[in-house]
Design a protein around this motif. Structure first.
Motif, short mmCIF file in Angstrom:
data_model
loop_
_atom_site.label_atom_id
_atom_site.label_comp_id
_atom_site.label_asym_id
_atom_site.label_seq_id
_atom_site.Cartn_x
_atom_site.Cartn_y
_atom_site.Cartn_z
N ASN A 136 0.58 -0.91 -0.05
CA ASN A 136 -0.09 0.34 -0.44
C ASN A 136 0.91 0.98 0.17
N SER A 137 0.01 2.26 -0.13
CA SER A 137 0.90 3.70 -0.20
C SER A 137 2.07 4.00 1.55
N SER A 138 2.02 3.67 2.49
CA SER A 138 2.10 3.67 3.52
C SER A 138 4.02 2.40 3.56
N LEU A 139 3.53 1.84 2.69
CA LEU A 139 4.70 0.42 2.76
C LEU A 139 5.38 0.90 1.40
N LYS A 140 5.23 1.66 0.73
CA LYS A 140 5.79 2.58 -0.28
C LYS A 140 6.32 4.03 0.26
N ALA A 141 6.31 4.91 1.04
CA ALA A 141 6.84 6.01 1.47
C ALA A 141 7.64 5.22 2.36
N ASN A 142 7.49 4.27 3.20
CA ASN A 142 8.83 4.16 4.76
C ASN A 142 9.11 3.26 3.64
N LYS A 143 9.41 3.02 2.66
CA LYS A 143 10.66 2.07 1.57
C LYS A 143 11.65 3.31 1.47
N ARG A 144 10.83 4.56 0.44
CA ARG A 144 11.39 4.98 0.39
C ARG A 144 12.06 5.89 1.55
N ALA A 145 11.54 5.87 2.46
CA ALA A 145 12.51 6.65 3.65
C ALA A 145 13.35 5.30 3.65
N TRP A 146 13.34 4.10 3.94
CA TRP A 146 14.26 3.22 4.09
C TRP A 146 15.71 3.21 2.81
N ASN A 147 15.01 3.93 1.99
CA ASN A 147 16.47 3.82 0.80
C ASN A 147 17.44 5.10 0.44
N ALA A 148 17.02 5.86 1.23
CA ALA A 148 16.76 7.09 1.55
C ALA A 148 18.52 7.06 2.65
N VAL A 149 17.68 6.29 3.93
CA VAL A 149 19.18 6.29 5.44
C VAL A 149 20.64 5.22 4.58
N ASN A 150 21.68 5.30 5.07
CA ASN A 150 22.78 5.25 4.63
C ASN A 150 22.74 3.74 5.22
N GLN A 151 23.83 3.24 4.77
CA GLN A 151 23.69 1.17 5.32
C GLN A 151 23.55 0.97 6.88
N GLU A 152 24.70 2.33 7.16
CA GLU A 152 25.00 1.98 8.45
C GLU A 152 23.80 1.99 9.58
N LYS A 153 22.83 3.36 9.12
CA LYS A 153 21.26 3.39 9.51
C LYS A 153 20.49 2.22 9.69
N LYS A 154 20.48 1.27 8.37
CA LYS A 154 20.20 0.43 8.38
C LYS A 154 20.43 -0.67 9.22
N ASP A 155 21.64 -1.24 8.66
CA ASP A 155 21.98 -1.75 9.71
C ASP A 155 21.67 -2.04 11.54
N ILE A 156 21.70 -1.02 12.17
CA ILE A 156 21.28 -0.52 13.32
C ILE A 156 19.44 -0.86 13.38
#
Length: 321
Positions: free
Chosen positions: A35-55
């Protein structure tokens, strides 16, 4: 909340959806709603750096087994489909504070998670020249007296806004803005409560939520993920056909009374509201931007919760290399 903090919060929600799916999809049929919320959160996920993703993944992974233990029906494979859905922000405005809802459509059951990254705020609400907080919070429009008390303050702020004034340039914003607004706020809450005692539970539901949920808070500096159980209506931790949770989640008592309202000791920016059954809240008022606006923001925090709200600490587990 800043745009950066908001984006990181969305990315952390996405990390939880990923982690839940990873933990569950090999055990039973699991589906993430696109849904639109998943898409928005995925965009936010893709915008953070790898260190943040790992955390974010480490934080979620360290607590996911506790969540599965708390909710045996998530792992139960009864031939049906488990659905993971990110909710729209508008649901929170309507009193449903859950960010992720997990459900099985073949049975009358669902459970929600409220996901917080580096803060445990109850709510971020506003007071302004146009917002009727009484109507929004507990269904009783603010009185003429409230608007008489606050309109001169908001009119002054509007004039300063037209000049491009910064909040830091106001000579005495505490005494000229914060204190009188907070006094008017508390007076209005007291007036409403005296006219309708249901204001206590209605305000509570606005602040805490109308649905049961587990509140997940990542504290990155402490390398902890916290789980707080808000079993308001007895729907958390229900047994599956074959298993009961080893962690018993008690049902909490809702408040029925406002016992006391006051300014926090030695503070001109924070007021406190104490209710029965162990609930208490602080309301810290602050400017929501660098330039003056006819609007201020509340940072609402718990002062206390009853013992029936469980608090679980999950220390971060780092993957072995």
């Amino acid at each position: 909340m800043s745009t950066n903090s908001n984006d990181q919060g969305r990315a952390y929600e996405y990390a939880w959806v990923k982690t839940l799916y990873k933990a569950l999809h090999t055990l039973r049929h699991t589906h993430i709603v696109d849904n639109s919320s998943l898409k928005a959160n995925k965009r936010a996920w893709n915008a953070v750096n790898q260190e943040k993703k790992d955390i974010f993944i480490i934080s979620a992974d360290s607590a996911v087994e506790y969540v599965l233990e708390l909710e045996p029906r998530m792992k139960e494979d009864d031939g049906d489909e488990l659905i993971l859905e990110l909710q729209k922000d508008e649901r929170g405005e309507a009193g449903d504070v859950r960010d992720i809802v997990i459900r099985r459509d073949d049975i009358d059951w669902e459970v929600g998670l409220s996901i917080k990254h580096n803060h445990a705020a109850v709510k971020h609400s506003r007071l302004s020249h146009v917002l009727d907080f009484g109507e929004e919070w507990y269904g009783i429009p603010c009185s003429k007296q409230y608007w008489n008390d606050t309109t001169p303050i908001f009119d002054m702020l509007n004039k300063e806004k037209s000049k491009g004034t910064k909040w830091s340039e106001l000579d005495n914003k505490e005494n000229d803005v914060y204190v009188p607004l907070l006094e008017a706020f508390l007076d209005e809450v007291k007036r409403a409560y005296e006219s309708d005692s249901d204001v206590a539970v209605k305000m509570f539901e606005y602040l805490v939520g109308i649905k049961d949920y587990h509140k997940i808070v990542s504290e990155d500096k402490k390398q902890l993920t916290l789980i707080h159980t808000f079993n308001l209506h007895g729907t958390l931790s229900l047994p599956s056909k074959e298993k009961e949770s080893d962690i018993k989640v008690p049902m909490v008592e809702l408040p029925t009374e406002i016992i006391k309202t006051r300014f926090k000791k030695n503070s001109s920016t924070t007021v406190e509201i104490y209710m029965d059954n162990g609930w208490a809240f602080s309301f810290r008022i602050h400017s929501a931007s660098s330039k003056v606006q006819p609007s201020v923001k509340f940072d609402v925090q718990f002062i206390s919760t009853p013992p029936s709200v469980l608090h679980l600490e999950c220390k971060w587990k780092y993957p072995r290399h």
